[in-house]
Design a protein around this motif. Structure first.
Motif, PDB file in Angstrom:
ATOM      1  N   PHE A 196       0.858  -1.193   0.000  1.00 16.14           N
ATOM      2  CA  PHE A 196       0.000   0.000   0.000  1.00 16.14           C
ATOM      3  C   PHE A 196       0.889   1.237   0.000  1.00 16.14           C
ATOM      4  O   PHE A 196       1.803   1.358   0.809  1.00 16.14           O
ATOM      5  CB  PHE A 196      -0.917   0.005   1.222  1.00 16.14           C
ATOM      6  N   LEU A 224       2.143  -6.360  -6.406  1.00 17.29           N
ATOM      7  CA  LEU A 224       1.080  -5.360  -6.561  1.00 17.29           C
ATOM      8  C   LEU A 224       1.242  -4.239  -5.530  1.00 17.29           C
ATOM      9  O   LEU A 224       1.355  -4.487  -4.337  1.00 17.29           O
ATOM     10  CB  LEU A 224      -0.295  -6.023  -6.392  1.00 17.29           C
ATOM     11  N   VAL A 226      -0.816  -0.707  -4.456  1.00 17.31           N
ATOM     12  CA  VAL A 226      -2.074   0.015  -4.637  1.00 17.31           C
ATOM     13  C   VAL A 226      -2.052   1.286  -3.787  1.00 17.31           C
ATOM     14  O   VAL A 226      -1.300   1.400  -2.820  1.00 17.31           O
ATOM     15  CB  VAL A 226      -3.302  -0.852  -4.272  1.00 17.31           C
ATOM     16  N   SER A 227      -2.915   2.234  -4.150  1.00 15.38           N
ATOM     17  CA  SER A 227      -3.009   3.492  -3.414  1.00 15.38           C
ATOM     18  C   SER A 227      -4.394   3.723  -2.845  1.00 15.38           C
ATOM     19  O   SER A 227      -4.645   4.757  -2.239  1.00 15.38           O
ATOM     20  CB  SER A 227      -2.624   4.666  -4.318  1.00 15.38           C
ATOM     21  N   ASP A 228      -5.298   2.769  -3.047  1.00 20.51           N
ATOM     22  CA  ASP A 228      -6.681   2.918  -2.580  1.00 20.51           C
ATOM     23  C   ASP A 228      -7.016   1.793  -1.617  1.00 20.51           C
ATOM     24  O   ASP A 228      -6.811   0.608  -1.928  1.00 20.51           O
ATOM     25  CB  ASP A 228      -7.643   2.900  -3.773  1.00 20.51           C
ATOM     26  N   THR A 231      -9.463  -0.865  -2.938  1.00 20.30           N
ATOM     27  CA  THR A 231      -8.831  -1.821  -3.844  1.00 20.30           C
ATOM     28  C   THR A 231      -7.996  -2.826  -3.074  1.00 20.30           C
ATOM     29  O   THR A 231      -8.013  -4.034  -3.368  1.00 20.30           O
ATOM     30  CB  THR A 231      -7.954  -1.070  -4.858  1.00 20.30           C
ATOM     31  N   LEU A 232      -7.257  -2.344  -2.087  1.00 16.23           N
ATOM     32  CA  LEU A 232      -6.457  -3.235  -1.234  1.00 16.23           C
ATOM     33  C   LEU A 232      -7.329  -4.317  -0.617  1.00 16.23           C
ATOM     34  O   LEU A 232      -6.986  -5.517  -0.639  1.00 16.23           O
ATOM     35  CB  LEU A 232      -5.773  -2.410  -0.141  1.00 16.23           C
TER      36      LEU A 232
END
Length: 300
Positions: A196, A224, A226-228, A231-232
């Motif tokens: 993240f 992977l 992610v920034s949201d 979504t994580l």
């Protein structure tokens, strides 16, 4: 023409003289001396090039020119008084437009479901909700208050802590069935971990495991980033790997419904804060105070 503050001050003196009928009562109302009031009127007459008042030992009355001048400026003085009163009321009344910069996770899973309650309480308030990953320049962007996870940056903003939430490590039952349960923090290094991104550093958050005062950092790996937070969570539920997330909002529901399983629950003493930020400690508007109080209420 440049704004003349002295002219405005002298106008208020003229209004006090006209409304009270003499210099002495005007001086009492303004906290000045009678001679100070007289000098202020003389300065205004010199500035305008007209005589404003007839002065006698018994009374003070406006000249014809003074009548016309005062008739034009009196509505402006009333408008200034009303504007000052309206602005002062902002410290007492919850009204106007409130611009809020909110963390996406907090906005979606904590604030939004309860926001209609706040709006129903304050029918004179309009809210502009700005959802974004970073704090940004809230003063330059005209934001009244921001709510963000993480530790306060070094700035002139006022920071008020709203909450501390635990950081927990989770995975889907399907992932754990396939790859096994880690038993110690060191075991995490051999698992696929969903990274993240920290919105401030633009790099993945470091993984740590806390038990009391003991802290064990772990170098994690995974393809992977992610920034949201939503979504994580979705990727984790789908079996994409282990994830570290805040134990707030919908994650608790996913744990209760067995969509997610907490990993290493004995190593979940890390805390992550939620703060409200606003530009000034002096005279915060009632709308800002009320919004912060509401956030504390729904987080209780």
């Amino acid at each position: 023409m440049a704004f003349d503050g002295k002219l405005l001050a002298n106008l208020s003196v003229l209004a006090a003289v006209v409304e009270s009928g003499n210099f002495a009562r005007a001086a009492d109302a303004l906290g000045l001396t009678a001679s100070g009031v007289s000098r202020a009127i003389s300065r205004m007459e010199a500035r305008l090039g007209i005589r404003l008042l007839h002065r006698t030992t018994r009374s003070i009355t406006l000249t014809d020119e003074g009548e016309r001048f005062y008739a034009e400026v009196r509505p402006l003085l009333v408008g200034i008084e009303e504007a000052a009163s309206h602005a002062g009321g902002a410290s007492l009344s919850v009204r106007g437009r409130l611009r809020v910069n909110v963390d996406p996770l907090f906005s979606r899973h904590v604030l939004a479901p309860r926001l209609p309650e706040f709006m129903a309480r304050h029918s004179d308030l309009e809210i502009e909700l700005i959802t974004r990953d970073d704090l940004g320049d809230i003063i330059g962007e005209g934001v009244d208050v921001a709510v963000r996870f993480g530790f306060p940056p070094s700035s002139s903003l006022v920071a008020r802590q709203l909450l501390e939430t635990r950081i927990i490590t989770v995975a889907s039952p399907a992932y754990l069935k396939k790859h096994g349960h880690p038993c110690t923090p060191a075991d995490i290094a051999s698992h696929t971990c969903i990274q993240f991104r920290d919105s401030q550093t633009r790099r993945p958050f470091d993984w740590e495991f806390h038990k009391g005062r003991k802290v064990v950092p772990v170098t994690t790996h995974g393809p992977l980033l992610v920034s949201d937070a939503g979504t994580l969570m979705s990727v984790c539920i789908a079996g994409g790997g282990l994830a570290q997330m805040m134990a707030i909002g919908v994650v608790q529901d996913h744990l209760a419904r067995k969509k997610l399983v907490q990993v290493l629950p004995d190593w979940a003493d890390e805390r992550f804060p939620l703060y409200a930020f606003y530009p000034s400690r002096h005279h915060p508007a009632a709308k800002v105070r009320s919004f912060i109080d509401f956030c504390l209420e729904i987080l209780a």
